[in-house]
Design an enzyme around this catalytic site. Structure first.
Site, PDB file in Angstrom:
ATOM      1  N   ASP A 211       0.877  -1.042  -0.082  1.00  0.00           N
ATOM      2  CA  ASP A 211       0.000   0.045  -0.052  1.00  0.00           C
ATOM      3  C   ASP A 211       0.794   1.296  -0.013  1.00  0.00           C
ATOM      4  OD1 ASP A 211      -2.340   1.646  -0.098  1.00  0.00           O
ATOM      5  OD2 ASP A 211      -2.607   1.052   2.136  1.00  0.00           O
TER       6      ASP A 211
ATOM      7  N   HIS B  45       1.738   3.221  -9.138  1.00  0.00           N
ATOM      8  CA  HIS B  45       1.546   1.968  -9.602  1.00  0.00           C
ATOM      9  C   HIS B  45       2.733   1.266 -10.188  1.00  0.00           C
ATOM     10  CE1 HIS B  45      -2.329   2.465  -7.705  1.00  0.00           C
ATOM     11  NE2 HIS B  45      -2.804   3.026  -8.685  1.00  0.00           N
TER      12      HIS B  45
ATOM     13  N   LEU C  47       9.838 -21.478  -3.809  1.00  0.00           N
ATOM     14  CA  LEU C  47       8.907 -20.486  -3.370  1.00  0.00           C
ATOM     15  C   LEU C  47       7.480 -20.470  -3.905  1.00  0.00           C
ATOM     16  CD1 LEU C  47       8.864 -17.836  -1.600  1.00  0.00           C
ATOM     17  CD2 LEU C  47       9.317 -16.498  -3.652  1.00  0.00           C
TER      18      LEU C  47
HETATM   19  C1  IPE Z   1      -1.972   0.557  -3.426  1.00  0.00           C
HETATM   20  O1  IPE Z   1      -1.699   1.539  -3.545  1.00  0.00           O
HETATM   21  C2  IPE Z   1      -2.087  -0.367  -4.842  1.00  0.00           C
HETATM   22  C3  IPE Z   1      -3.709  -0.348  -5.036  1.00  0.00           C
HETATM   23  C4  IPE Z   1      -4.577  -0.118  -4.149  1.00  0.00           C
HETATM   24  C5  IPE Z   1      -4.094  -0.705  -6.402  1.00  0.00           C
HETATM   25  P1  IPE Z   1      -2.823   2.831  -3.537  1.00  0.00           P
HETATM   26  O2  IPE Z   1      -3.156   3.315  -4.752  1.00  0.00           O
HETATM   27  O3  IPE Z   1      -3.901   2.448  -2.386  1.00  0.00           O
HETATM   28  O4  IPE Z   1      -1.890   3.986  -2.762  1.00  0.00           O
HETATM   29  P2  IPE Z   1      -2.523   4.914  -1.641  1.00  0.00           P
HETATM   30  O5  IPE Z   1      -2.771   4.302  -0.359  1.00  0.00           O
HETATM   31  O6  IPE Z   1      -3.544   5.755  -2.044  1.00  0.00           O
HETATM   32  O7  IPE Z   1      -1.332   5.938  -1.367  1.00  0.00           O
HETATM   33 MG    MG Z   2      -4.073   2.566  -0.397  1.00  0.00          MG
END
Ligand code: IPE
Ligand code: MG
Length: 258
Positions: A33, A50, A144
Site C-alpha cells: 500500500d 503503481h 518459493l
Molecule cells: C496500493 O496503492 C495499490 C492499489 C490499491 C492498487 P494505493 O493506490 O492504494 O496508494 P495510496 O494508499 O492511495 O497511497
Molecule cells: Mg491504499
C-alpha cells in the site's frame, strides 16, 4: 550509539547469522500500500506510483528466495479497487501483466511457482492468459510459492469455500457434521500452496493499520507488522526489520507455554 546505529548493527548481524533462519516465517504476506501517496509526494501521476510497485515487489521476491521463505503472498489489488477510475484500474492491470511477463524467466531460474488468486474472471483477457501461461510454466517449481492476489477479497474467498462445501453436501459427498477447519481451509484459494497456506507474518506498508479484506481466515494467527514506509520504498532494510520483529514475537497460538 544512536538508535539508527544500533538498528544498523543488528541488521548487519542478522544478515550474517544463519542460525536465525530457523525462526523465520514460512509464509510472508504483504499488503503493498501507499503507491499513490508515493507518487503524489514526488509530484508524479498516480500511474507512476503503481508502476513503482514492480521493482519493490521484485526485490521482495528476491529477498524471500534468498532467505528461504517458502510462500510469499502479495496483495496487489483488492475486490474493492475495481471501483477506482477505469484508467487507473487499466493501468494497474498492465503493471501486473508486465510484472509477470518480465519475471517468468527469473521464476524458472529461482524455482518460483506462481499463482494468481482472486476473481480471475474479472481480469482482462490478456492478463488471464499471461497468468495462466506463467502458472503452467512454473508449476513444477518448489523453492518459493508466489501468490499474487489481484481482485482478491477475503470475504469472497470464504463465501466461495462455503458454496463449494454446500454443493458437496447437496450431492451427498459430505455430511455437514464432517466439516471442520481443515476441510474448510482446503476450499480456500490459498490451499493451492498446500504446506503453508496461512501467513506467519503479514506486513502492511504505508501506515494504515487494517487488513482491508485480505486473507481473513488465513491471518487468524499471523503476526502483524505495520510500517509507515510506502510500498515503492520497501526494500531490504524494511524487510529485515519486519523479519526481526517477527523473530522477537512470542507465538503461543492461545496456548500456555510450559
Ligand atoms: C496500493 O496503492 C495499490 C492499489 C490499491 C492498487 P494505493 O493506490 O492504494 O496508494 P495510496 O494508499 O492511495 O497511497
Ligand atoms: Mg491504499
Amino acid at each position: 550509539m544512536t538508535t539508527a546505529d544500533v538498528e544498523g548493527r543488528d541488521l548487519q548481524r542478522h544478515r550474517k547469522n544463519d542460525d536465525v533462519a530457523e525462526s523465520l516465517p514460512h509464509h510472508v504476506a504483504v499488503i503493498m500500500d501507499g503507491n499513490s501517496r508515493w507518487a503524489r509526494a514526488r509530484g508524479m501521476p498516480t500511474s507512476a506510483g503503481h508502476a513503482a510497485l514492480q521493482p519493490a515487489l521484485e526485490e521482495t521476491v528476491r529477498l524471500s528466495c534468498a532467505r528461504g521463505i517458502r510462500v510469499l503472498t502479495a496483495f496487489a489489488f483488492s475486490h474493492q479497487n475495481w471501483d477506482r477510475p477505469k484508467e487507473e484500474v487499466d493501468f494497474c492491470m498492465a503493471v501486473y501483466n508486465r510484472f509477470i511477463q518480465d519475471n517468468v524467466a527469473q521464476f524458472l531460474r529461482e524455482g518460483i511457482r506462481l499463482r494468481v488468486i482472486g476473481d480471475c474472471s474479472r481480469l482482462p483477457t490478456y492478463l488471464q492468459k499471461t497468468a495462466q501461461n506463467a502458472e503452467e510454466e512454473t508449476s513444477s517449481n518448489s523453492q518459493l510459492d508466489l501468490m499474487l492476489a489481484i481482485g482478491y477479497s477475503g470475504r469472497t474467498d470464504i463465501l466461495q469455500a462455503c458454496g463449494k462445501l454446500a454443493r458437496k453436501v447437496h450431492s451427498k459427498l459430505l455430511r455437514p457434521e464432517d466439516i471442520d477447519e481443515s476441510l474448510f481451509a482446503d476450499e480456500l484459494q490459498t490451499s493451492w500452496t498446500d504446506e503453508f497456506p496461512c501467513p506467519d507474518l503479514l506486513i502492511r506498508t504505508s501506515g494504515e493499520l487494517r487488513l482491508s479484506n485480505f486473507l481473513l481466515w488465513q491471518s487468524a494467527y499471523s503476526e502483524l507488522f505495520f510500517t509507515d514506509t510506502l510500498w515503492p520504498d520497501f526494500g531490504e532494510a524494511e524487510y529485515l526489520q519486519a523479519l526481526m520483529s517477527f523473530q522477537s514475537r512470542d507465538r503461543r497460538f492461545g496456548k500456555r507455554k510450559l
